[in-house]
Write a protein that holds these residues in place. Structure first.
Motif, short mmCIF file in Angstrom:
data_model
loop_
_atom_site.label_atom_id
_atom_site.label_comp_id
_atom_site.label_asym_id
_atom_site.label_seq_id
_atom_site.Cartn_x
_atom_site.Cartn_y
_atom_site.Cartn_z
N TYR A 21 30.02 34.44 40.54
CA TYR A 21 30.60 33.58 41.57
C TYR A 21 32.02 34.01 41.95
O TYR A 21 32.60 33.49 42.89
CB TYR A 21 30.61 32.11 41.12
CG TYR A 21 31.09 31.89 39.70
CD1 TYR A 21 32.43 31.96 39.38
CD2 TYR A 21 30.18 31.63 38.67
CE1 TYR A 21 32.86 31.76 38.08
CE2 TYR A 21 30.60 31.43 37.37
CZ TYR A 21 31.95 31.50 37.08
OH TYR A 21 32.38 31.31 35.79
N GLY A 36 42.66 36.22 37.08
CA GLY A 36 42.28 37.27 36.16
C GLY A 36 42.08 36.70 34.74
O GLY A 36 41.87 35.52 34.57
N GLU A 37 42.09 37.57 33.79
CA GLU A 37 42.02 37.10 32.40
C GLU A 37 43.40 37.27 31.76
O GLU A 37 43.81 38.40 31.48
CB GLU A 37 40.92 37.86 31.64
CG GLU A 37 40.86 37.55 30.17
CD GLU A 37 40.90 36.05 29.82
OE1 GLU A 37 40.23 35.25 30.49
OE2 GLU A 37 41.63 35.68 28.88
N SER A 55 36.54 28.92 29.73
CA SER A 55 35.41 28.95 30.66
C SER A 55 34.16 29.43 29.95
O SER A 55 34.18 30.47 29.30
CB SER A 55 35.72 29.88 31.84
OG SER A 55 36.92 29.48 32.44
N MET A 86 32.72 26.82 44.21
CA MET A 86 33.64 26.82 45.36
C MET A 86 33.30 27.94 46.32
O MET A 86 32.96 29.05 45.92
CB MET A 86 35.08 26.96 44.86
CG MET A 86 35.52 25.77 44.06
SD MET A 86 37.09 26.03 43.27
CE MET A 86 38.16 25.52 44.56
N1 SAM Z 1 39.62 34.41 33.29
C1 SAM Z 1 39.99 33.05 33.08
C2 SAM Z 1 38.77 32.18 32.89
O1 SAM Z 1 37.64 32.70 32.99
O2 SAM Z 1 38.92 31.01 32.61
C3 SAM Z 1 40.90 32.46 34.15
C4 SAM Z 1 40.64 32.78 35.58
S1 SAM Z 1 39.14 32.14 36.25
C5 SAM Z 1 39.29 32.69 37.93
C6 SAM Z 1 39.48 30.40 36.31
C7 SAM Z 1 38.35 29.50 36.60
O3 SAM Z 1 37.93 29.67 37.92
C8 SAM Z 1 37.14 29.71 35.71
O4 SAM Z 1 36.82 28.51 35.05
C9 SAM Z 1 36.05 30.09 36.70
O5 SAM Z 1 34.83 29.59 36.29
C10 SAM Z 1 36.55 29.44 37.98
N2 SAM Z 1 36.01 30.02 39.22
C11 SAM Z 1 36.16 31.26 39.72
N3 SAM Z 1 35.50 31.39 40.89
C12 SAM Z 1 34.92 30.19 41.15
C13 SAM Z 1 34.11 29.67 42.21
N4 SAM Z 1 33.75 30.41 43.26
N5 SAM Z 1 33.71 28.37 42.13
C14 SAM Z 1 34.07 27.60 41.08
N6 SAM Z 1 34.83 28.04 40.06
C15 SAM Z 1 35.25 29.31 40.09
#
Ligand code: SAM
Length: 321
Positions: free
Chosen positions: A27, A68-69, A118, A188
């Motif tokens: 996603y 990112g991470e 996550s 999203m």
């Molecule tokens: N890498 C870290 C992590 O995985 O938690 C932090 C960054 S990640 C972009 C943060 C959150 O954004 C995660 O919980 C991920 O599931 C969510 N996320 C990223 N793209 C998304 C989308 N299109 N719709 C919903 N949640 C999204």
């Protein structure tokens, strides 16, 4: 303090340490792509300067370290101890957990109290097909280590139809039995999902999530703080869960978030690709930098939506999820 007509101000900062990630979640990242660091990412010292300016000018008092991470970035080790000395009322980290066992000592010693982790499934095969990398057992071990250290955890799950929606109940039971609050994040409409039929096919919203939960549990809706992004529920005698219902129940009217990307761009709203560069401002002496930042903040606050999340082509990993 900068406040708009809805009483919104910037209180919460999400700081993206790097755009690089060790996962490539379906996603977040289109097929065949890997997540690399953005060009000209800020150094740890520049991030510290930016943070101090934002605390003094915008009145930021809550910070979430993300990416990112974030645990992948060498900056993490330098920044974490510095950030915990800044007098903020709340600091948390959002991580996919893969590097938690390796970074546990640093995290625990920093005094961090809260982490959002996550995790989209408890099935190892599905895990690999969604994250397209990583190892489920390592994440589960990380969760145990953090819990043993007394760090409060929330788990973020993005339920997707026919991908992992059958994991809603197993993950909820896993969390309830460990006193972890599970947060379901509605998919999203961002990045490569914008304009793609995949978004509608996979969207699994609050109504459907609650339908699944009702099969096994009785729940009641509870109050959430003014600027909370989640709709919160209690399963009496067992615990709580939340739904970040970007679509079904948008929280834009009470949003107090601002984001600083790893390459120094400020974003006032997830639904707007408009950004404001901060890098040059960091070189200026304090009074001038603060005056300039104040102008930027007015612009960024005006970018916030009032009605609902409309989606954007921007990708979460750049601007910090
Ligand atoms: N890498 C870290 C992590 O995985 O938690 C932090 C960054 S990640 C972009 C943060 C959150 O954004 C995660 O919980 C991920 O599931 C969510 N996320 C990223 N793209 C998304 C989308 N299109 N719709 C919903 N949640 C999204």
């Amino acid at each position: 303090m900068i406040v708009d007509q809805f009483g919104r101000q910037f209180r919460n900062l999400r700081l993206s340490l790097t755009a690089a990630c060790n996962y490539a979640c379906t996603y977040c990242v289109p097929d065949g792509k890997r997540l690399l660091a953005a060009s000209s990412e800020l150094s740890a010292q520049q991030m510290i300067r930016a943070l101090k300016l934002l605390i003094d000018t915008a009145g930021i008092d809550k910070l979430r370290i993300t990416g990112g991470e974030p645990l992948l970035s060498p900056k993490f080790d330098e920044l974490l101890p510095a950030i915990t000395q800044m007098g903020l009322s709340d600091i948390s980290i959002t991580t996919n957990g893969q590097l938690v066992p390796r970074k546990a000592r640093l995290i625990i010693d920093s005094g961090i109290q809260r982490i959002n982790l996550s995790l989209d499934t408890l099935n190892a095969e599905k895990f690999r097909s969604i994250a397209r990398s990583g190892d489920l057992a390592t994440v589960l071990r990380g969760i145990e280590i953090l819990q043993e250290a007394g760090i409060r955890l929330k788990i973020n799950m993005v339920p997707m139809r026919n991908q992992n929606h059958d994991q809603i109940l197993p993950l909820l039971e896993y969390c309830l039995s460990r006193n972890i609050e599970l947060r379901f994040i509605e998919l999203m409409n961002m990045g490569h999902l914008q304009g793609s039929p995949l978004y509608r096919q996979q969207f699994f919203g609050m109504h459907d999530i609650l339908g699944q939960i009702a099969q096994n549990y009785e729940y009641v809706r509870t109050d959430a703080p003014f600027d909370s992004t989640a709709v919160r529920f209690e399963i009496p005698g067992r615990g709580f869960f939340g739904i970040i219902a970007n679509e079904s129940e948008p929280f834009c009217k009470s949003c107090t978030r601002i984001r600083l990307s790893s390459n120094g761009e400020l974003y006032g709203c997830l639904s707007s690709a408009k950004s404001y560069p901060m890098t040059q401002l960091l070189e200026l002496p304090n009074p001038i930098a603060m005056a300039k930042l104040q102008d930027v903040l007015y612009g960024a606050l005006a970018d916030k939506q009032t009605l609902g999340f409309s989606g954007e082509v921007t990708v979460m990993k750049f601007i910090g999820g």
